[in-house]
Motif scaffolding. Sequence first.
Motif, PDB file in Angstrom:
ATOM      1  N   LEU A   6     108.104  60.284  73.440  1.00 17.60           N
ATOM      2  CA  LEU A   6     109.174  59.331  73.158  1.00 17.60           C
ATOM      3  C   LEU A   6     108.583  57.952  72.920  1.00 17.60           C
ATOM      4  O   LEU A   6     108.881  57.284  71.930  1.00 17.60           O
ATOM      5  N   VAL A   7     107.725  57.502  73.830  1.00 13.15           N
ATOM      6  CA  VAL A   7     107.034  56.217  73.695  1.00 13.15           C
ATOM      7  C   VAL A   7     105.604  56.507  73.253  1.00 13.15           C
ATOM      8  O   VAL A   7     104.818  57.080  74.000  1.00 13.15           O
ATOM      9  N   TYR A   8     105.284  56.141  72.036  1.00 11.80           N
ATOM     10  CA  TYR A   8     103.988  56.500  71.464  1.00 11.80           C
ATOM     11  C   TYR A   8     103.195  55.279  71.023  1.00 11.80           C
ATOM     12  O   TYR A   8     102.062  55.395  70.555  1.00 11.80           O
ATOM     13  N   ALA A   9     103.766  54.084  71.146  1.00 12.31           N
ATOM     14  CA  ALA A   9     103.097  52.861  70.716  1.00 12.31           C
ATOM     15  C   ALA A   9     103.351  51.769  71.739  1.00 12.31           C
ATOM     16  O   ALA A   9     104.311  51.824  72.513  1.00 12.31           O
ATOM     17  N   GLY A  10     102.487  50.743  71.740  1.00  8.85           N
ATOM     18  CA  GLY A  10     102.686  49.629  72.644  1.00  8.85           C
ATOM     19  C   GLY A  10     102.464  50.012  74.101  1.00  8.85           C
ATOM     20  O   GLY A  10     101.728  50.947  74.422  1.00  8.85           O
ATOM     21  N   PHE A  11     103.148  49.295  75.006  1.00  9.31           N
ATOM     22  CA  PHE A  11     102.960  49.506  76.436  1.00  9.31           C
ATOM     23  C   PHE A  11     103.391  50.918  76.849  1.00  9.31           C
ATOM     24  O   PHE A  11     104.503  51.344  76.563  1.00  9.31           O
ATOM     25  N   GLY A  12     102.502  51.640  77.508  1.00  9.77           N
ATOM     26  CA  GLY A  12     102.813  52.981  77.983  1.00  9.77           C
ATOM     27  C   GLY A  12     102.759  54.051  76.919  1.00  9.77           C
ATOM     28  O   GLY A  12     103.054  55.218  77.203  1.00  9.77           O
ATOM     29  N   GLY A  13     102.400  53.682  75.702  1.00  4.00           N
ATOM     30  CA  GLY A  13     102.394  54.651  74.619  1.00  4.00           C
ATOM     31  C   GLY A  13     101.335  55.727  74.804  1.00  4.00           C
ATOM     32  O   GLY A  13     100.242  55.463  75.303  1.00  4.00           O
ATOM     33  N   GLU A  14     101.655  56.949  74.428  1.00  2.29           N
ATOM     34  CA  GLU A  14     100.711  58.059  74.515  1.00  2.29           C
ATOM     35  C   GLU A  14     101.019  59.056  73.401  1.00  2.29           C
ATOM     36  O   GLU A  14     102.166  59.253  73.013  1.00  2.29           O
ATOM     37  N   LEU A  15      99.979  59.674  72.887  1.00  2.00           N
ATOM     38  CA  LEU A  15     100.125  60.702  71.860  1.00  2.00           C
ATOM     39  C   LEU A  15      99.863  62.058  72.504  1.00  2.00           C
ATOM     40  O   LEU A  15      98.726  62.528  72.561  1.00  2.00           O
ATOM     41  N   THR A  16     100.911  62.676  73.007  1.00  2.00           N
ATOM     42  CA  THR A  16     100.769  64.006  73.592  1.00  2.00           C
ATOM     43  C   THR A  16     100.912  65.063  72.501  1.00  2.00           C
ATOM     44  O   THR A  16     101.511  64.819  71.460  1.00  2.00           O
ATOM     45  N   LYS A  17     100.387  66.256  72.767  1.00  2.00           N
ATOM     46  CA  LYS A  17     100.385  67.305  71.760  1.00  2.00           C
ATOM     47  C   LYS A  17     101.781  67.862  71.524  1.00  2.00           C
ATOM     48  O   LYS A  17     102.585  67.997  72.442  1.00  2.00           O
ATOM     49  N   THR A  18     102.053  68.190  70.271  1.00  2.00           N
ATOM     50  CA  THR A  18     103.275  68.926  69.960  1.00  2.00           C
ATOM     51  C   THR A  18     103.035  70.402  70.281  1.00  2.00           C
ATOM     52  O   THR A  18     101.893  70.850  70.418  1.00  2.00           O
ATOM     53  N   GLU A  75      93.638  51.738  56.801  1.00  2.00           N
ATOM     54  CA  GLU A  75      94.362  52.627  57.697  1.00  2.00           C
ATOM     55  C   GLU A  75      93.905  52.341  59.118  1.00  2.00           C
ATOM     56  O   GLU A  75      92.732  52.406  59.438  1.00  2.00           O
ATOM     57  N   LYS A  76      94.881  52.003  59.985  1.00  2.00           N
ATOM     58  CA  LYS A  76      94.578  51.649  61.372  1.00  2.00           C
ATOM     59  C   LYS A  76      94.637  52.927  62.200  1.00  2.00           C
ATOM     60  O   LYS A  76      95.666  53.268  62.788  1.00  2.00           O
ATOM     61  N   THR A  77      93.539  53.645  62.234  1.00  2.00           N
ATOM     62  CA  THR A  77      93.528  54.968  62.855  1.00  2.00           C
ATOM     63  C   THR A  77      93.793  54.916  64.357  1.00  2.00           C
ATOM     64  O   THR A  77      94.236  55.900  64.950  1.00  2.00           O
ATOM     65  N   GLU A  78      93.543  53.765  64.989  1.00  2.00           N
ATOM     66  CA  GLU A  78      93.750  53.678  66.433  1.00  2.00           C
ATOM     67  C   GLU A  78      95.199  53.341  66.793  1.00  2.00           C
ATOM     68  O   GLU A  78      95.563  53.351  67.968  1.00  2.00           O
ATOM     69  N   ASN A  79      96.010  53.049  65.793  1.00  2.00           N
ATOM     70  CA  ASN A  79      97.403  52.687  66.043  1.00  2.00           C
ATOM     71  C   ASN A  79      98.337  53.565  65.221  1.00  2.00           C
ATOM     72  O   ASN A  79      98.166  53.699  64.010  1.00  2.00           O
ATOM     73  N   THR A  80      99.324  54.135  65.878  1.00  2.00           N
ATOM     74  CA  THR A  80     100.258  55.026  65.205  1.00  2.00           C
ATOM     75  C   THR A  80     101.430  54.252  64.643  1.00  2.00           C
ATOM     76  O   THR A  80     101.934  53.326  65.274  1.00  2.00           O
ATOM     77  N   GLY A  81     101.882  54.656  63.458  1.00  2.00           N
ATOM     78  CA  GLY A  81     103.066  54.043  62.871  1.00  2.00           C
ATOM     79  C   GLY A  81     104.334  54.735  63.356  1.00  2.00           C
ATOM     80  O   GLY A  81     104.337  55.455  64.359  1.00  2.00           O
ATOM     81  N   PHE A  82     105.423  54.546  62.636  1.00  2.00           N
ATOM     82  CA  PHE A  82     106.704  55.114  63.030  1.00  2.00           C
ATOM     83  C   PHE A  82     106.664  56.643  63.032  1.00  2.00           C
ATOM     84  O   PHE A  82     106.036  57.264  62.178  1.00  2.00           O
ATOM     85  N   VAL A  83     107.364  57.213  63.997  1.00  2.00           N
ATOM     86  CA  VAL A  83     107.518  58.661  64.072  1.00  2.00           C
ATOM     87  C   VAL A  83     108.771  59.088  63.309  1.00  2.00           C
ATOM     88  O   VAL A  83     109.803  58.401  63.365  1.00  2.00           O
ATOM     89  N   GLU A  84     108.671  60.179  62.582  1.00  2.00           N
ATOM     90  CA  GLU A  84     109.837  60.798  61.940  1.00  2.00           C
ATOM     91  C   GLU A  84     110.442  61.765  62.954  1.00  2.00           C
ATOM     92  O   GLU A  84     109.753  62.653  63.462  1.00  2.00           O
ATOM     93  N   TRP A  85     111.733  61.574  63.248  1.00  4.78           N
ATOM     94  CA  TRP A  85     112.413  62.366  64.274  1.00  4.78           C
ATOM     95  C   TRP A  85     113.529  63.215  63.687  1.00  4.78           C
ATOM     96  O   TRP A  85     114.173  62.816  62.708  1.00  4.78           O
TER      97      TRP A  85
END
Length: 511
Positions: free
Chosen positions: A291-303, A230-240
């Motif tokens: 919206l952008v959570y992976a790669g360049f500019g990606g961020e995990l902001t709180k829901t 499990e790559k904890t530092e990298n997020t997979g696909f988001v369910e929208w």
Amino acid sequence: MFSTQSGSNLTYAFVVEPLFTTLDTGDRVPNLAAEIPTKENGLISDDGLTVTYTLHEGITWSDGEPFTADDLAFTIDVTKQPDTPAIPDAEYGAIASYEVLDPQRIAVQFTKTQPNYLNLFKQVLPKHRFESPSIDSDDPELREPTGTGPFAIAEWSSGNEIKFTRNENYWREDSQPKLDGVTVKINPDLTTAVNGFTRGEFDLVFGLTAGDLDEVAAAVDSGAPIELHEKTENTGFVEWLWINNSDAGQLGTPHPVLGDPAVREAIDYAIDREGVLADVLGGFGTLSNSLVYAGFGGELTKTVPFDTDEANSILDSAGWTVGADGIRSKDGVRASVKFQTISGDEVRALYQQVIQQNLKEIGIETVIENVPSNLMFGDAKDGGLLATGNFDIMMSRAGKLPDPTEWMMEFESSQIPESPEASGYSYAWWSNAEYDALFATVASEMDPEAREKAVHAANALFATERPAIPIYAAPTAWAWSTELTGVTDDSWNGPWDTTSSVNWAFTGASE
């Protein structure tokens, strides 16, 4: 180049090599290319409009023919044909001209700056295998491509399996494929495939989701010969949740229920995301409101927090009153919507029901009517629901790309289909001038800091407007049999990458 189906990654992984490999961090490194073009090394012009791509010397196609810059030029020519069957990335459309400088170099001039210029040549077409750039859609190369990778297609039994054999002409002298071949079994049911994997019938499974990882982890705990990363530092696909902002595809006319910002905000507060993760997904996954959570500019902001009382208060204040049946209404419009996702996914159906119950508790009725994926994503002429705007709430996974341009483009106003004859679809039927301007910056700005600032601003706007609502971000995780050695998962597609498969070896007693 010719398919939008994720299964095409299988041929990409073993046969077709890109000029640049994408790491799991989103960074690009040279593969077929000799180096990354930059202004510092002189391969990008001062105005940013001309990029020179250089190739390693000595590359050959699997049939032994040399791989040269003429093949890159031919690939561009194919994308420029009026009736091409190719489905090229957007960067090809911005190419104004090119010049083949020598067998190892091509200079590409763009109509405008392309910060995602490394997105070109993820697939290169062998010029010598075609009569002209005007390719027929039934050309055998489109189905069984000639590549430069460590394996070549030996046999394809539709609906059953694809057999790959070692490429005896593989160009990397210091890294030759160790396996005689690879057999990819095709299984339309992911649940059955995962069950077979945990029983030892397969060495690797493509497309593990958060819902599958609980079963795989349980098998590992029971002693199954499986390695789970499990790559904890990298997020997979988001369910929208894709929220239709229009009234049945009538852009400018708000959806009678979901067009109210208060309803979208209440839905956001009403969903028990932590419960979905804990009770349905075995704890695999994280929460993201970007919206952008992976790669360049990606961020995990709180829901936003799970707060049924707050959701009810928002709807009360907005004038949505609860009726005798527990469902709200306003101005004669009942808060009842269709809730759809791809049929046949048992795990997804479970948390769909959780969300349905969450929304019922705030007086919003959701009627589940799940559909096949081709009906959800098909073009308007084929009755595609997202393309025609004939939906209320849809649910699917999307958005994980190393560069945000292609993903953010999905919500640009110009992407909304203009007519039933137009191709493409819109996830949200949402048009916002501020967002369009931010996307234009992301798509053209070569300064990384200015570009990243625009990505973050778009993230904030998206979270406020809620044209789509994220449920959870799946983990990036890969699993394989311990009898398969030499496996690495540091690329964007994990083990499904030529840089990994060339090193695979098998220690088992059976094939």
